[in-house]
Design a protein around this motif. Structure first.
Motif, short mmCIF file in Angstrom:
data_model
loop_
_atom_site.label_atom_id
_atom_site.label_comp_id
_atom_site.label_asym_id
_atom_site.label_seq_id
_atom_site.Cartn_x
_atom_site.Cartn_y
_atom_site.Cartn_z
N GLY A 165 -15.00 -20.94 -61.01
CA GLY A 165 -15.95 -19.94 -60.51
C GLY A 165 -16.64 -20.40 -59.24
O GLY A 165 -16.87 -19.61 -58.31
N GLU A 166 -16.99 -21.68 -59.18
CA GLU A 166 -17.61 -22.21 -57.96
C GLU A 166 -16.65 -22.15 -56.78
O GLU A 166 -17.03 -21.84 -55.65
CB GLU A 166 -18.07 -23.66 -58.20
CG GLU A 166 -19.31 -23.77 -59.08
CD GLU A 166 -19.64 -25.21 -59.46
OE1 GLU A 166 -20.83 -25.58 -59.41
OE2 GLU A 166 -18.70 -25.96 -59.80
N ARG A 167 -15.37 -22.45 -57.04
CA ARG A 167 -14.38 -22.39 -55.96
C ARG A 167 -14.21 -20.97 -55.44
O ARG A 167 -14.13 -20.75 -54.22
CB ARG A 167 -13.03 -22.93 -56.46
CG ARG A 167 -13.04 -24.43 -56.71
CD ARG A 167 -11.63 -24.96 -56.99
NE ARG A 167 -11.68 -26.39 -57.22
CZ ARG A 167 -11.75 -27.31 -56.28
NH1 ARG A 167 -11.78 -26.92 -55.00
NH2 ARG A 167 -11.80 -28.59 -56.57
N ARG A 168 -14.14 -20.01 -56.33
CA ARG A 168 -13.97 -18.62 -55.90
C ARG A 168 -15.19 -18.16 -55.09
O ARG A 168 -15.04 -17.48 -54.06
CB ARG A 168 -13.75 -17.71 -57.11
CG ARG A 168 -12.34 -17.81 -57.69
CD ARG A 168 -12.07 -16.70 -58.70
NE ARG A 168 -12.79 -16.94 -59.95
CZ ARG A 168 -12.30 -17.62 -60.98
NH1 ARG A 168 -11.08 -18.12 -60.91
NH2 ARG A 168 -12.99 -17.78 -62.09
N ALA A 169 -16.37 -18.53 -55.55
CA ALA A 169 -17.59 -18.14 -54.83
C ALA A 169 -17.62 -18.79 -53.44
O ALA A 169 -17.98 -18.14 -52.45
CB ALA A 169 -18.82 -18.53 -55.63
N MET A 170 -17.26 -20.07 -53.36
CA MET A 170 -17.28 -20.76 -52.07
C MET A 170 -16.22 -20.17 -51.13
O MET A 170 -16.46 -20.07 -49.91
CB MET A 170 -17.03 -22.25 -52.26
CG MET A 170 -17.40 -23.10 -51.05
SD MET A 170 -19.18 -23.08 -50.67
CE MET A 170 -19.81 -24.24 -51.86
#
Length: 592
Positions: A165-170
């Motif tokens: 989820g952090e990767r997609r947001a970034m």
């Protein structure tokens, strides 16, 4: 209970503490202790009220007579009121995220996709100028947040690296952030241009502004990769950037983003011994050589600077007890410190009317004074450079390396033996603390896992569902000895020990710890009642912490722990300890 303080320009201080004493009959009687300070003189007045609803109030006529304004007053009974109003507040949404990700390799909790989107959107809107006042995300917060993300990506184990989820947001927000963020933050977020996948050249080419930032940036490249620094490197950075200088609440020197990334990054990487030594000793000479007190024994108490938020804090009252039989103590701390912002010794002394703006030489005189025998020093007076970081530390959220090393200080030296006692909570920091004490060259050292990670050992029964790590009342320490079997460090032989203190083994009945819940006045009420001779949980904790510490440090006359505890009781029951505390309040205003 109401307590009112006059502005600093006034010479009058008036407050009251309500204390319940237990009589043999066994009915309860309530006594009010009134502290009245005028022109440096402090008196303690005991009165029995006509009703149970007792209030100490400066009425409007008295306020008018003294030339005071009610708008200038504040109620100092709660620890949170001691936070300086000039400090800008952090954005709470991002601060909560920092609490999750700006911590150690195993403690970090990755953000969910929803959380990550919310945080990055908040940061983007803030740097674009769309958020105002307390909604703004500070430079220090942004620096700490992206430092945490970078270190996790570069060196943390798989479980605490970025979530999907952090990767997609970034992936969604980084192209937008890249156009909005200043170069120093882009460097922190992607120092080698390899994390975000867009091949930016800002990070690899960034060197900072001026020689001070150049040294800081060079150190940060190593930290952001999960590496460590040498002793001289850490001290060089600290001495370059501190004290921070502010104008309109903003730093006018080094980038707050870079400095916050440096401080939280070193903590996330778990500091080495040489890094901790550098923090501990960096400003020893800031005000010149430490004064030397002409006393046979001096114990330096290193309580966590951010105070207690739940339980009774006993060390101030323990110091008064120990002074009755020649064991001098030096307490140190601040008025208010994040992240907990709890009850501190400085708040209690302020509330009771003592002078908390003492210089090192004034504190030395209090320690030498046979009518007092202990002293409190504020970091504000003793280490101005480190004190300048309080506002930044609130915006970092998690404790930096200084939270460990500031507990192991020797602001004043002694002609006789010296000891250091420090509180800890997280397992793994007990040995570094003892290492720093040995580096200080003291005769004996002790670390205590008291309640809330403070120094107060408890008499309550150990819970069946204890928290991870060492139990409350765990102690570890050393004494300098002349035996051949002891280990040697820095050329000095030390006899080491570890134990868990069970209060029942020393004749104490199990009792729950008194709650104070950020109440300065409640903490004082409990402590003064105990020093007045009222038996109960607070009394037992003061006796336990005085006697056990004396015994473990190898103090004269405390070889037998039973005798050590008995002399602590006698110091209270005779009224000597209460008199010492009142003398402190009085004499602290007469020093020049």
């Amino acid at each position: 209970m109401r307590a009112l303080l006059s502005p600093e320009s006034s010479s009058l201080y008036f407050t009251s503490i309500n204390i319940v004493f237990r009589d043999p009959n066994p009915c309860r009687s309530r006594t009010s202790l009134y502290f009245l300070k005028r022109d440096g003189c402090c008196r303690l007045i005991r009165r029995k009220p006509r009703s149970t609803a007792v209030k100490a109030v400066l009425d409007s006529a008295t306020i008018e007579e003294l030339g005071l304004k009610e708008s200038d007053m504040r109620n100092p009974a709660i620890s949170s009121t001691y936070r300086r109003s000039i400090l800008p507040k952090p954005n709470q949404t991002v601060l909560e995220a920092q609490a999750r990700i700006c911590t150690g390799p195993t403690q970090t909790r990755p953000l969910s996709e929803e959380q990550a989107f919310k945080i990055l959107d908040t940061i983007l809107r803030s740097v674009r100028g769309e958020l105002k006042d307390e909604e703004q995300v500070s430079k220090a917060q942004i620096g700490a947040f992206f430092a945490g993300m970078t270190i996790r990506a570069n060196s943390f184990p798989e479980e605490t690296q970025w979530s999907e989820g952090e990767r997609r947001a970034m992936n969604v927000f980084w192209p937008l952030l890249l156009r909005a963020l200043p170069p120093d933050v882009i460097f922190i977020a992607d120092p080698e241009g390899s994390i975000m996948g867009l091949g930016n050249s800002v990070g690899p080419q960034f060197i900072g502004n001026g020689t001070t930032e150049m040294r800081l940036v060079g150190a940060l490249r190593e930290i952001l990769a999960g590496g460590h620094l040498g002793y001289e490197e850490v001290q060089g950075v600290l001495k370059d950037v501190l004290p921070l200088k502010f104008e309109d609440g903003k730093s006018t020197g080094v980038s707050e983003s870079l400095l916050s990334a440096f401080l939280i990054g070193q903590r996330m990487n778990r500091e080495t011994d040489r890094e901790l030594k550098a923090y501990c000793l960096a400003f020893d000479d800031e005000l010149g050589p430490a004064p030397v007190a002409d006393v046979n024994s001096l114990t330096h108490y290193g309580e966590p600077y951010d105070g207690n938020t739940r339980f009774f804090r006993s060390t101030l009252f323990v110091a008064a007890v120990r002074s009755c039989y020649g064991e001098s103590s030096l307490l140190h701390g601040v008025e208010w410190m994040p992240p907990k912002g709890g009850v501190t010794e400085e708040q209690m002394l302020n509330f009771m009317g003592a002078n908390t703006n003492l210089s090192l030489h004034q504190a030395k005189k209090l320690i030498e004074d046979v009518e007092v025998g202990f002293a409190y020093l504020s970091q504000r007076e003793a280490r101005p450079s480190l004190y300048s970081l309080i506002g930044l530390r609130e915006h970092i959220k998690k404790r930096p390396p200084l939270a460990t090393t500031e507990k192991v200080q020797q602001f004043i030296r002694a002609k006789g033996k010296e000891s250091i006692v420090a509180g800890f909570y997280h397992e793994g920091y007990e040995e570094p603390l003892l290492m720093l004490m040995k580096r200080r060259g003291v005769h004996s050292g002790l670390v205590v896992k008291g309640e809330e990670g403070a120094l107060s050992m408890t008499t309550r029964l150990r819970s069946a569902s204890t928290s991870k790590g060492f139990p409350v009342n765990y102690c570890s320490g050393f004494c300098s000895v002349g035996t051949e079997t002891a280990c040697k460090e820095d050329g000095v032989s030390h006899q080491s020990f570890r134990l868990e203190v069970n209060a029942m083994d020393y004749g104490f009945e199990p009792t729950d710890t008194p709650r104070t819940d950020r109440s300065v006045s409640k903490n004082i009420e409990l402590g003064l009642a105990a020093l007045h001779g009222q038996k109960g949980p607070a009394y037992d904790r003061i006796v336990l912490n005085a006697g056990i510490v004396d015994h473990l440090l190898g103090c004269d006359g405390a070889e037998d722990v039973t005798i050590a505890l008995d002399r602590a009781r006698e110091a209270i029951d005779s009224g000597k300890a209460l008199k010492k505390l009142l003398n402190y309040i009085k004499v602290s205003h007469k020093l020049k």
